[in-house]
Design a protein around this motif. Structure first.
Motif, PDB file in Angstrom:
ATOM      1  N   GLY A 135       0.799  -1.222   0.000  1.00 10.95           N
ATOM      2  CA  GLY A 135       0.000   0.000   0.000  1.00 10.95           C
ATOM      3  C   GLY A 135       0.825   1.263   0.000  1.00 10.95           C
ATOM      4  N   ARG A 270      -7.656  -0.309 -14.710  1.00  7.69           N
ATOM      5  CA  ARG A 270      -8.349   0.546 -15.677  1.00  7.69           C
ATOM      6  C   ARG A 270      -7.595   0.482 -16.997  1.00  7.69           C
ATOM      7  NH1 ARG A 270      -8.557   5.753 -12.042  1.00  7.69           N
ATOM      8  NH2 ARG A 270      -7.649   4.484 -10.394  1.00  7.69           N
ATOM      9  N   PRO A 344      -1.914  -1.392  -8.788  1.00  4.64           N
ATOM     10  CA  PRO A 344      -2.630  -0.242  -8.227  1.00  4.64           C
ATOM     11  C   PRO A 344      -1.779   0.613  -7.297  1.00  4.64           C
ATOM     12  CG  PRO A 344      -3.436  -2.306  -7.286  1.00  4.64           C
ATOM     13  CD  PRO A 344      -2.563  -2.663  -8.425  1.00  4.64           C
ATOM     14  N   ILE A 345      -0.862  -0.021  -6.575  1.00  2.00           N
ATOM     15  CA  ILE A 345      -0.173   0.728  -5.523  1.00  2.00           C
ATOM     16  C   ILE A 345       0.824   1.709  -6.108  1.00  2.00           C
ATOM     17  CG2 ILE A 345       1.306   0.449  -3.507  1.00  2.00           C
ATOM     18  CD1 ILE A 345      -0.120  -2.313  -3.181  1.00  2.00           C
ATOM     19  N   THR A 347       0.800   3.158  -9.124  1.00  2.00           N
ATOM     20  CA  THR A 347       0.339   3.988 -10.239  1.00  2.00           C
ATOM     21  C   THR A 347      -0.551   5.107  -9.705  1.00  2.00           C
ATOM     22  OG1 THR A 347      -1.399   2.359 -10.535  1.00  2.00           O
ATOM     23  CG2 THR A 347       0.403   2.304 -12.101  1.00  2.00           C
ATOM     24  N   PRO A 348      -0.747   6.166 -10.500  1.00  5.59           N
ATOM     25  CA  PRO A 348      -1.561   7.287 -10.023  1.00  5.59           C
ATOM     26  C   PRO A 348      -3.009   6.879  -9.773  1.00  5.59           C
ATOM     27  CG  PRO A 348      -0.270   7.936 -11.914  1.00  5.59           C
ATOM     28  CD  PRO A 348      -0.141   6.466 -11.798  1.00  5.59           C
ATOM     29  N   LEU A 349      -3.689   7.690  -8.990  1.00  3.26           N
ATOM     30  CA  LEU A 349      -5.056   7.371  -8.583  1.00  3.26           C
ATOM     31  C   LEU A 349      -6.077   7.737  -9.648  1.00  3.26           C
ATOM     32  CD1 LEU A 349      -4.773   8.803  -5.005  1.00  3.26           C
ATOM     33  CD2 LEU A 349      -5.215   6.435  -5.539  1.00  3.26           C
ATOM     34  N   THR A 350      -5.957   8.926 -10.191  1.00  2.00           N
ATOM     35  CA  THR A 350      -7.028   9.426 -11.045  1.00  2.00           C
ATOM     36  C   THR A 350      -6.853   8.946 -12.474  1.00  2.00           C
ATOM     37  OG1 THR A 350      -5.791  11.404 -11.525  1.00  2.00           O
ATOM     38  CG2 THR A 350      -7.330  11.511  -9.689  1.00  2.00           C
ATOM     39  N   ASP A 351      -7.912   9.013 -13.250  1.00  4.72           N
ATOM     40  CA  ASP A 351      -7.833   8.635 -14.656  1.00  4.72           C
ATOM     41  C   ASP A 351      -6.849   9.534 -15.394  1.00  4.72           C
ATOM     42  OD1 ASP A 351      -9.727   6.843 -13.991  1.00  4.72           O
ATOM     43  OD2 ASP A 351     -11.368   7.769 -15.095  1.00  4.72           O
ATOM     44  N   VAL A 392       5.013   9.252  -9.355  1.00  5.55           N
ATOM     45  CA  VAL A 392       3.592   9.097  -9.041  1.00  5.55           C
ATOM     46  C   VAL A 392       3.085  10.098  -7.988  1.00  5.55           C
ATOM     47  CG1 VAL A 392       1.952   7.530  -7.923  1.00  5.55           C
ATOM     48  CG2 VAL A 392       3.244   6.780  -9.891  1.00  5.55           C
ATOM     49  N   ASP A 396       0.028  12.513  -8.829  1.00  5.48           N
ATOM     50  CA  ASP A 396      -1.197  12.520  -8.015  1.00  5.48           C
ATOM     51  C   ASP A 396      -1.528  13.928  -7.553  1.00  5.48           C
ATOM     52  OD1 ASP A 396      -2.099   9.978  -8.060  1.00  5.48           O
ATOM     53  OD2 ASP A 396      -0.995   9.313  -6.300  1.00  5.48           O
ATOM     54  N   ARG A 400      -5.465  15.999  -9.378  1.00  8.55           N
ATOM     55  CA  ARG A 400      -6.644  15.752  -8.559  1.00  8.55           C
ATOM     56  C   ARG A 400      -7.911  16.087  -9.329  1.00  8.55           C
ATOM     57  NH1 ARG A 400      -4.618  18.756  -3.174  1.00  8.55           N
ATOM     58  NH2 ARG A 400      -3.054  17.219  -2.596  1.00  8.55           N
ATOM     59  N   ARG A 401      -8.977  15.357  -9.018  1.00  7.32           N
ATOM     60  CA  ARG A 401     -10.264  15.676  -9.653  1.00  7.32           C
ATOM     61  C   ARG A 401     -10.819  16.957  -9.049  1.00  7.32           C
ATOM     62  NH1 ARG A 401     -14.386  10.906  -9.320  1.00  7.32           N
ATOM     63  NH2 ARG A 401     -15.674  12.387 -10.416  1.00  7.32           N
TER      64      ARG A 401
ATOM     65  N   CYS B 363      -4.823   0.631   2.927  1.00  7.46           N
ATOM     66  CA  CYS B 363      -5.223   1.075   1.592  1.00  7.46           C
ATOM     67  C   CYS B 363      -4.227   0.550   0.565  1.00  7.46           C
ATOM     68  CB  CYS B 363      -5.247   2.602   1.558  1.00  7.46           C
ATOM     69  SG  CYS B 363      -5.508   3.297  -0.073  1.00  7.46           S
ATOM     70  N   ILE B 364      -4.722   0.046  -0.569  1.00  7.54           N
ATOM     71  CA  ILE B 364      -3.805  -0.378  -1.628  1.00  7.54           C
ATOM     72  C   ILE B 364      -3.812   0.616  -2.790  1.00  7.54           C
ATOM     73  CG2 ILE B 364      -3.828  -2.822  -1.063  1.00  7.54           C
ATOM     74  CD1 ILE B 364      -5.764  -3.128  -3.493  1.00  7.54           C
ATOM     75  N   ARG B 365      -4.333   1.803  -2.554  1.00 12.39           N
ATOM     76  CA  ARG B 365      -4.263   2.877  -3.535  1.00 12.39           C
ATOM     77  C   ARG B 365      -4.884   2.469  -4.876  1.00 12.39           C
ATOM     78  NH1 ARG B 365      -0.951   7.058  -4.120  1.00 12.39           N
ATOM     79  NH2 ARG B 365      -0.528   6.267  -6.163  1.00 12.39           N
ATOM     80  N   CYS B 366      -5.915   1.652  -4.840  1.00 10.76           N
ATOM     81  CA  CYS B 366      -6.501   1.225  -6.112  1.00 10.76           C
ATOM     82  C   CYS B 366      -7.197   2.394  -6.802  1.00 10.76           C
ATOM     83  CB  CYS B 366      -7.483   0.093  -5.885  1.00 10.76           C
ATOM     84  SG  CYS B 366      -8.842   0.547  -4.803  1.00 10.76           S
ATOM     85  N   GLN B 370     -12.110   7.167  -5.310  1.00  9.61           N
ATOM     86  CA  GLN B 370     -12.222   8.493  -5.904  1.00  9.61           C
ATOM     87  C   GLN B 370     -12.660   8.429  -7.364  1.00  9.61           C
ATOM     88  OE1 GLN B 370      -9.852  10.196  -8.150  1.00  9.61           O
ATOM     89  NE2 GLN B 370      -9.130   8.130  -8.593  1.00  9.61           N
TER      90      GLN B 370
END
Lengths: 422, 432
Positions: A135, A270, A344-345, A347-351, A392, A396, A400-401, B363-366, B370
């Motif tokens: 994480g 994604r 997932p850990i 890579t960036p969060l948002t699309d 990353v 991030d 942000r959105r 959290c695994i930051r998936c 969001q």
């Protein structure tokens, strides 16, 4: 709480209390341990393909890497005396096994046995355990393991020539009984001399790097792109099916794609990262200038001048387009883009962040492959992923959105709701 | 398709198996009136109305039980009325799904008491906006104060017929059974509030319903619009955006941007209050869940206990939880003595093993929380800041925009208490 409740008149129901529960009362079912399991399962088709293409030794390498990754996990848990509660505890082990497996997929099958052992252990004990834990790690642990063995055993992990099994010897052949390159005319068309069961060839992507090289002392440069594509590269279909040298899980495109589709259809990754990586590599390969003699230097862009390379035709053959295809399938791009860069850990969060990340990976990959001072950097795509992993947190922060209702100029009316009746 | 739908939809959200295959086909039925009612004097979180009855007093249906003083704060509940003819037992307290120990009036109903029927429809009265708000309040319906003389003009009145919450189907049934009345009342309300445009928004997948409503709306100022029924599309800020492209300001009300919304059930109650002077004392509620053999859409009198409803529909214990409303976000009820209020539109008796009773893990930051958040909050970051007691910083992530849809908790692979963290920082940011 029950005592307070008992004082409430309940119409004959006093004394019964419903089970306490917090929302949500439904869940998507995608729990952490399923995430890790899904990545592990997605790597299995590539491993199976590796067994077929590179003999059963691939299974040995992968088992050693996985076992030593699990040993690293056991060590981390013993030292930290911590583990996740409940069913997620299983997930930690699956995650370690998945890292070991992914790491093994990047190795050539000919490495000596200490390589997967050391790499799997480093991936989990250092890449995951010491660099933040599940994480929190910044770099993909499997790539940390790969980078470690790449530095320690560079001759084995990134040799000049890689072995792969010849026709009629798939799965059961002996990978060390190799035949030289001069007898090879494509996987389907050629058979090795008697007693030989495998071919020893440079990776297509390393061969391709020659046409970006400006240094004089680097072997024989092809006279033309046609000569490169026709005589020195294997048929393109071989690079798709995986009958080329490379890591044991990085050559067979359909197997990797199957794993990627599993992850995509399950909603575990994604599509943004893989698509942008492939698109960036394809676009850059289409326009990156080749360091080859071409027809009319200085002419206007177009097929005649040699730029952009994708439009290049030689003797009526679209060799420029072939270069783009080899860039897409000739190296470890598929494995990295679908199974490693989508972790997932790291890579960036948002699309939007994932777009930036994917473009960055594609760009760095092409820089590693095509720069004209040291082209064909071994494992360029892995270095690219590691480099973008580093960025990353920055990505991030910048992607942000926008939160609903916080647009710069909100069309604010008079606050009617606070007005009282006149 | 999601890409093509962004004009009327929003980014995030999730298309669900709605679980409405049974409930959507069950017409409304009246529950037999229970012998005892415990009528709560506040429907949600507001201050309760003041009781005006004493033990032993006989009441007729629709007679006030509790009054709200003139010029009361908007946070005070509107007056409450007796659902049926009854005798007052006592002034007491009761749990509602939204608040514990609310002031209440316990009633013993008269034998054979049934739901008061709306009188002969005599057309909708020509009220002024101020008169409408007062009459609605007297009828137990609190409307946002818009369209008053001297106030800013109302640009859009939106009648919300969407129901993206799983299982519940009361808005859908209302539209199916009373579509004509909904359209008429929408036009009437829009006229009184002097709204520039009146919209009725309906699930895009209900094609025949849409066609019928469009036919009914022909020649009226009501415009029937549709939106994909992605959860949580039916929540007010997303409905406003789908219809008007305007965003309700973070922490604000739709009225701040010249929009007012009302859901179809409230609209129908308003119609009854306007036509026949019947106060809102009956609740439309979907009773379902895997412990209920025959799911139903019921009209129940205000003050019916959950235990009575459970016995009436034959819900078979043991169940793992009883939820009043939205499975994503509503709390589980504490016991059979809880009574439903007009805010409740579903009562679900669930037998399945609780899925979310898992200890949270790291959290695994998936990014699922969001990327699915319909308003673009990063719940993971808010949780992180709340856990580190940095509430001011968490407030800069705009938790006030949260609409309590609970999707972050639904998506989170690590079972983290994301929605509670966002709500915690929202309370801090709004100073409540």
């Amino acid at each position: 709480m029950p005592s307070e409740f008992d004082s409430v008149p309940t119409g004959g129901d006093s004394g019964t209390v419903y089970p306490a529960a917090w929302p949500p009362h439904i869940h998507s079912g995608r729990y952490v341990e399923r995430f890790h399991l899904a990545f592990g399962l997605a790597a299995l088709p590539a491993l199976l393909a590796g067994c077929v293409l590179f003999s059963f030794r691939a299974l040995l390498i992968a088992s050693l890497a996985t076992a030593s990754a699990l040993a690293g996990q056991a060590l981390c848990q013993a030292v930290s005396q911590r583990s996740a509660p409940g069913p997620a505890r299983r997930g930690e082990w699956w995650h370690a096994a998945m890292l070991g497996l992914l790491f093994a997929l990047t190795l050539p099958v000919t490495v000596s046995l200490p390589v997967p052992v050391v790499g799997g252990f480093v991936a989990v004990a250092i890449g995951k355990g010491l660099l933040g834990g599940l994480g929190n790690y910044v770099w993909h642990p499997a790539l940390i393991g790969w980078a470690a063995v790449h530095l320690i055993f560079s001759g084995q992990v990134a040799p000049e020539r890689h072995a792969f099994l010849a026709r009629d010897h798939l799965l059961t052949g002996a990978i060390h009984r190799t035949a030289p390159e001069r007898d090879f005319y494509g996987f389907a068309a050629s058979r090795p001399p008697p007693g030989r069961e495998a071919w020893l060839l440079p990776r297509p992507i390393d061969t391709l790097a020659a046409c970006y090289d400006t240094r004089e002392d680097r072997g024989v440069r092809p006279a033309s792109l046609l000569q490169l594509v026709r005589d020195r590269l294997p048929p393109w279909a071989d690079t798709v099916r995986g009958h080329v040298g490379g890591g044991l899980g990085e050559t067979c495109v359909p197997a990797i794609a199957l794993g990627g589709l599993l992850l995509l259809s399950g909603g575990y990754i994604r599509w943004h990262v893989p698509v942008t990586v492939f698109a960036t590599v394809a676009v850059l390969a289409a326009v990156w200038p080749l360091q080859l003699p071409h027809a009319a230097a200085g002419a206007i862009p177009g097929p005649a001048s040699g730029w952009p390379p994708v439009l290049r035709l030689e003797e009526g053959i679209p060799v420029g387009a072939a270069v783009v295809l080899f860039h897409l399938t000739g190296g470890g791009l598929w494995l990295a883009a679908l199974l490693i860069a989508t972790d997932p850990i790291s890579t960036p969060l948002t699309d939007r962040g994932q777009w930036v990340f994917g473009i960055g990976v594609g760009l760095l990959t092409m820089v590693a492959r095509c720069n004209n001072w040291a082209p064909g950097l071994p494992g360029g795509v892995y270095w690219a992923v590691l480099g973008m992993n580093t960025l990353v947190p920055l990505i991030d922060r910048c992607t942000r959105r926008r939160v609903f209702g916080t647009r710069g100029r909100v069309r604010r009316r008079a606050a009617i709701s606070s007005r009282r009746t006149p | 398709m999601a890409l093509l739908n962004t004009r009327t939809s929003f980014s995030g959200g999730v298309f669900l198996d709605e679980g409405k295959s049974v409930t959507q086909h069950r017409p409304f039925a009246d529950l037999p009136t229970p012998e005892r009612l415990i009528v709560p004097l506040a429907q949600g979180n507001e201050l309760p109305a003041e009781s005006c009855v004493s033990p032993g007093q006989d009441l007729s249906a629709g007679q006030p039980l509790a009054v709200s003083p003139e010029n009361a704060s908007p946070r005070r509940s509107p007056p409450v009325h007796a659902p049926v003819a009854a005798t007052v037992v006592d002034n007491t307290f009761v749990d509602t799904p939204y608040r514990d120990r609310v002031a209440a009036v316990e009633l013993r109903t008269n034998a054979g008491a049934i739901r008061p029927q709306a009188g002969v429809p005599e057309g909708l009265p020509a009220w002024s906006a101020a008169e409408l708000l007062q009459r609605a309040r007297d009828g137990g319906i609190a409307l946002p104060e818009v369209g008053l003389p001297g106030g800013a003009r109302l640009d859009h009145l939106i009648v919300n017929g969407l129901e993206s919450e799983p299982v519940q189907a009361v808005r859908l049934r209302t539209l199916i059974e009373h579509g004509q009345a909904v359209v008429e009342t929408s036009a009437w309300l829009g006229g009184i509030l002097n709204a520039r445009r009146v919209h009725l928004i309906v699930d895009r997948a209900r094609r025949s319903l849409l066609a019928r409503l469009r036919a009914a709306a022909r020649g009226t100022p009501v415009r029937v619009v549709s939106a994909p029924n992605k959860y949580p599309q039916s929540f007010t800020p997303l409905v406003v955006r789908a219809v008007t492209r305007r965003e309700v300001p973070c922490g604000g009300q739709p009225e701040d941007i010249g929009v007012s919304t009302i859901d179809v059930c409230t609209l129908l109650a308003l119609q009854q209050a306007a036509r026949a002077g019947v106060a809102r004392t009956w609740i439309a509620v979907t009773v379902a869940g895997d412990a209920v053999p025959e799911p139903a859409n019921l009209r129940v009198p205000l003050g019916t206990t959950v235990g009575y409803i459970a016995r009436s529909v034959g819900a078979r214990p043991p169940w793992s939880r009883v939820v009043a409303g939205n499975l994503f976000a509503a709390p589980a009820l504490r016991g059979p003595g809880t009574v439903l209020t007009t805010h409740t539109s579903a009562l679900l008796f669930l037998r399945y093993a609780p899925p979310a009773v898992r200890d949270p893990v790291g959290c695994i930051r998936c990014g699922l929380c969001q990327s699915h958040c319909p308003v673009g909050i990063d719940p993971r970051a808010v949780l992180d800041l709340v856990e580190r007691r940095r509430l001011d910083e968490a407030g800069q992530r705009h938790p006030a925009a949260c609409i309590d849809c609970g999707l972050c908790d639904y998506m989170c692979p690590s079972s983290l208490p994301l929605m509670r963290a966002v709500q915690r920082s929202r309370r801090h940011a709004l100073g409540v």
